[in-house]
Design a protein around this motif. Structure first.
Motif, mmCIF file in Angstrom:
data_model
loop_
_atom_site.group_PDB
_atom_site.id
_atom_site.type_symbol
_atom_site.label_atom_id
_atom_site.label_comp_id
_atom_site.label_asym_id
_atom_site.label_seq_id
_atom_site.Cartn_x
_atom_site.Cartn_y
_atom_site.Cartn_z
ATOM 1 N N ALA A 138 0.926 -1.211 -0.041
ATOM 2 C CA ALA A 138 -0.020 0.011 -0.001
ATOM 3 C C ALA A 138 0.759 1.316 0.162
ATOM 4 N N ALA A 139 2.016 1.097 -0.160
ATOM 5 C CA ALA A 139 3.089 2.098 -0.388
ATOM 6 C C ALA A 139 2.776 2.882 -1.753
ATOM 7 N N ALA A 140 3.095 4.365 -1.763
ATOM 8 C CA ALA A 140 3.118 5.144 -2.902
ATOM 9 C C ALA A 140 3.451 6.648 -2.567
ATOM 10 N N PHE A 141 3.849 7.060 -3.700
ATOM 11 C CA PHE A 141 4.215 8.446 -3.921
ATOM 12 C C PHE A 141 2.978 9.240 -4.279
ATOM 13 N N VAL A 142 2.332 9.928 -3.315
ATOM 14 C CA VAL A 142 0.985 10.351 -3.578
ATOM 15 C C VAL A 142 0.826 11.765 -3.324
ATOM 16 N N GLY A 143 -0.513 12.279 -3.995
ATOM 17 C CA GLY A 143 -0.719 13.561 -3.875
ATOM 18 C C GLY A 143 -2.052 13.917 -4.832
ATOM 19 N N GLY A 144 -2.655 15.138 -4.446
ATOM 20 C CA GLY A 144 -3.490 15.455 -5.441
ATOM 21 C C GLY A 144 -3.207 15.811 -6.867
ATOM 22 N N PHE A 145 -4.181 16.201 -7.540
ATOM 23 C CA PHE A 145 -3.714 16.656 -8.980
ATOM 24 C C PHE A 145 -2.826 17.686 -9.140
ATOM 25 N N ILE A 146 -2.667 18.707 -8.264
ATOM 26 C CA ILE A 146 -2.020 19.791 -8.370
ATOM 27 C C ILE A 146 -0.421 19.341 -8.272
ATOM 28 N N LYS A 147 -0.148 18.426 -7.174
ATOM 29 C CA LYS A 147 1.067 18.094 -7.045
ATOM 30 C C LYS A 147 1.373 17.097 -7.991
ATOM 31 N N GLN A 148 0.308 16.206 -8.682
ATOM 32 C CA GLN A 148 0.848 15.201 -9.728
ATOM 33 C C GLN A 148 1.355 16.308 -10.902
ATOM 34 N N ARG A 149 0.516 17.298 -11.247
ATOM 35 C CA ARG A 149 0.824 17.949 -12.564
ATOM 36 C C ARG A 149 2.269 18.857 -12.253
ATOM 37 N N LYS A 150 2.632 19.081 -10.924
ATOM 38 C CA LYS A 150 3.834 19.702 -10.620
ATOM 39 C C LYS A 150 5.089 18.832 -10.659
ATOM 40 N N TYR A 151 4.786 17.608 -10.479
ATOM 41 C CA TYR A 151 5.914 16.677 -9.988
ATOM 42 C C TYR A 151 5.819 15.391 -10.848
ATOM 43 N N PRO A 152 5.679 15.334 -12.072
ATOM 44 C CA PRO A 152 5.350 13.923 -12.962
ATOM 45 C C PRO A 152 6.467 13.181 -12.891
ATOM 46 N N ALA A 153 7.565 13.785 -13.001
ATOM 47 C CA ALA A 153 9.045 12.629 -13.033
ATOM 48 C C ALA A 153 9.006 11.768 -11.742
ATOM 49 N N GLU A 154 8.833 12.841 -10.733
ATOM 50 C CA GLU A 154 9.043 12.205 -9.325
ATOM 51 C C GLU A 154 8.013 11.105 -9.004
ATOM 52 N N PHE A 155 6.620 11.369 -9.581
ATOM 53 C CA PHE A 155 5.826 10.511 -9.410
ATOM 54 C C PHE A 155 5.910 9.094 -10.030
ATOM 55 N N LEU A 156 6.493 9.117 -11.265
ATOM 56 C CA LEU A 156 6.845 8.048 -12.092
ATOM 57 C C LEU A 156 7.951 7.450 -11.523
ATOM 58 N N TYR A 157 8.994 7.970 -11.341
ATOM 59 C CA TYR A 157 9.957 7.325 -10.712
ATOM 60 C C TYR A 157 10.093 6.614 -9.447
ATOM 61 N N ASN A 158 9.592 7.239 -8.350
ATOM 62 C CA ASN A 158 9.372 6.762 -7.230
ATOM 63 C C ASN A 158 8.355 5.520 -7.101
ATOM 64 N N ASN A 159 7.471 5.682 -7.516
ATOM 65 C CA ASN A 159 6.471 4.457 -7.491
ATOM 66 C C ASN A 159 6.874 3.546 -8.278
ATOM 67 N N ILE A 160 7.438 3.677 -9.292
ATOM 68 C CA ILE A 160 7.948 2.243 -10.065
ATOM 69 C C ILE A 160 9.345 1.736 -9.281
ATOM 70 N N MET A 161 10.204 2.505 -8.888
ATOM 71 C CA MET A 161 11.196 2.008 -8.003
ATOM 72 C C MET A 161 10.740 1.333 -6.732
ATOM 73 N N MET A 162 9.802 1.845 -6.013
ATOM 74 C CA MET A 162 9.503 1.306 -4.661
ATOM 75 C C MET A 162 8.645 0.052 -4.863
ATOM 76 N N GLN A 163 7.583 -0.012 -5.945
ATOM 77 C CA GLN A 163 7.000 -1.370 -6.079
ATOM 78 C C GLN A 163 7.681 -2.382 -6.748
ATOM 79 N N ASN A 164 8.637 -1.885 -7.762
ATOM 80 C CA ASN A 164 9.456 -2.919 -8.388
ATOM 81 C C ASN A 164 10.538 -3.483 -7.279
#
Length: 359
Positions: A63-89
């Protein structure tokens, strides 16, 4: 899953992870392990590998994730993709290496294309473009679902994936910029109620503000005034909302009773077309209706103003998820929306919620 099975919860401090931990404890599971981010950084592959080799969990709830609302997601898309893929992998790969009996992976309703027909059936994943507001998060979650699927098919693992609808609950994050829609809306209405009632002591305490003027200025930044609130978007977007406790119990239910083959769906040519399951609840409720419902519960007397013209802030206007596969798994949700909101609000008040807004 026995009561003494060794169970690891990744993300035990988050909304869903904390609910899984509480529900497991309520049900008498006694051998649960978890680590804070400071104790175990899931992005660090070597640290995760060492943890799994040492602890050897039998069951994993991811249930771990780098999360946030759409404001944060639009601001930090690279961090959302990298962090979530690295953690789950790292967690999923270590689970394979250490022969975890069953892993429950929490995905998201954002894995569906923005223009997919309703209700959203599991087979629709990857049949179109994602909603732009959360594309990077969606890509990460799709990658997690497909990795679990491929491992199950290639190595015979039993890793089960769930795509939940919009989840809310008592343990949510209430930061206005970095929260789910329902908790963010509640926080704005709660602050507006304090302003409306001239309750500046609670307002300053809630915002960690040193003065009345500082608190008022923070509120203004987010469209919160003494007589009204300016909301982002028209409020027309509609979502299904489900309680985190119901989701936690569903996760435990499938860990005990469901296997990968039970989630697999095939076409007429016996090609696998989906291998995860939606988790949903009642019919969709509009953001505007949700806001008015919260305002009524907490007895806010001011005005709630939504934008008049549709914009990108509204996102996908309606999401309704298919319950067809979910209904076959022998589980029933128990917490209706209004009851769940009251539970969330009551705990927030009793624990003196807030703790400031990141500015």
């Amino acid at each position: 899953m026995r009561k003494d099975s060794k169970i690891y919860i990744a993300g035990h401090r988050g909304l869903i992870g904390s609910s899984i931990l509480e529900e497991l404890q309520k049900q008498g599971y006694t051998n649960i392990i978890y680590k804070t981010h400071q104790e175990l950084d899931l992005i660090n592959q070597k640290a995760v590998e060492n943890f799994f080799e040492q602890e050897k969990p039998e069951y994993v709830f991811y249930a771990a994730a780098f999360v946030g609302g759409f404001i944060k997601q639009r601001k930090y898309p690279a961090e959302f993709l990298y962090n979530n893929i690295m953690m789950q992998n790292n967690v999923i790969n270590s689970s394979v290496k250490n022969k975890v009996k069953k892993l429950i992976y929490l995905a998201s309703a954002c894995v569906y294309p923005k223009d997919a027909p309703l209700p959203l059936k599991e087979r629709y994943m990857l049949e179109g473009a994602f909603q732009a507001n959360n594309e990077s998060y969606a890509i990460g979650k799709v990658a997690g679902i497909k990795l679990c699927e491929y491992l199950n098919l290639e190595y015979g693992t039993n890793f089960l994936c769930i795509a939940p609808t919009s989840i809310y609950g008592e343990n949510d994050n209430f930061d206005i910029e970095d929260s789910h829609v329902q908790s963010g809306i509640f926080r704005k209405i709660y602050l507006a109620k304090c302003l409306n009632e001239n309750n500046f002591k609670e307002l300053c305490n809630n915002l960690n503000a040193s003065s009345k003027d500082e608190a008022i200025n923070i509120c203004k930044k987010y469209g919160i005034f003494d007589t009204h609130i300016k909301m982002i978007g028209t409020g027309a977007a509609a979502r299904e909302f489900a309680n985190a406790r119901d989701l936690a119990n569903f996760c435990i239910h499938i860990a005990c009773n469901v296997n990968f083959k039970d989630l697999c769906e095939y076409d007429e040519n016996k090609n696998l077309i989906s291998s995860f399951v939606n988790f949903t609840n009642e019919d969709p409720v509009s953001i505007k209706e949700l806001a008015f419902k919260i305002a009524k519960i907490i007895e806010y007397k001011g005005e709630i103003i939504f934008e008049k013209e549709l914009s990108k802030d509204d996102g996908t206007l309606r999401k309704a998820m298919s319950k067809e596969k979910f209904n076959k798994l022998g589980f029933k949700n128990k917490i209706p929306l209004e009851e769940g909101l009251k539970m969330m609000i009551e705990k927030y008040k009793n624990t003196n919620g807030g703790g400031g807004i990141k500015v």
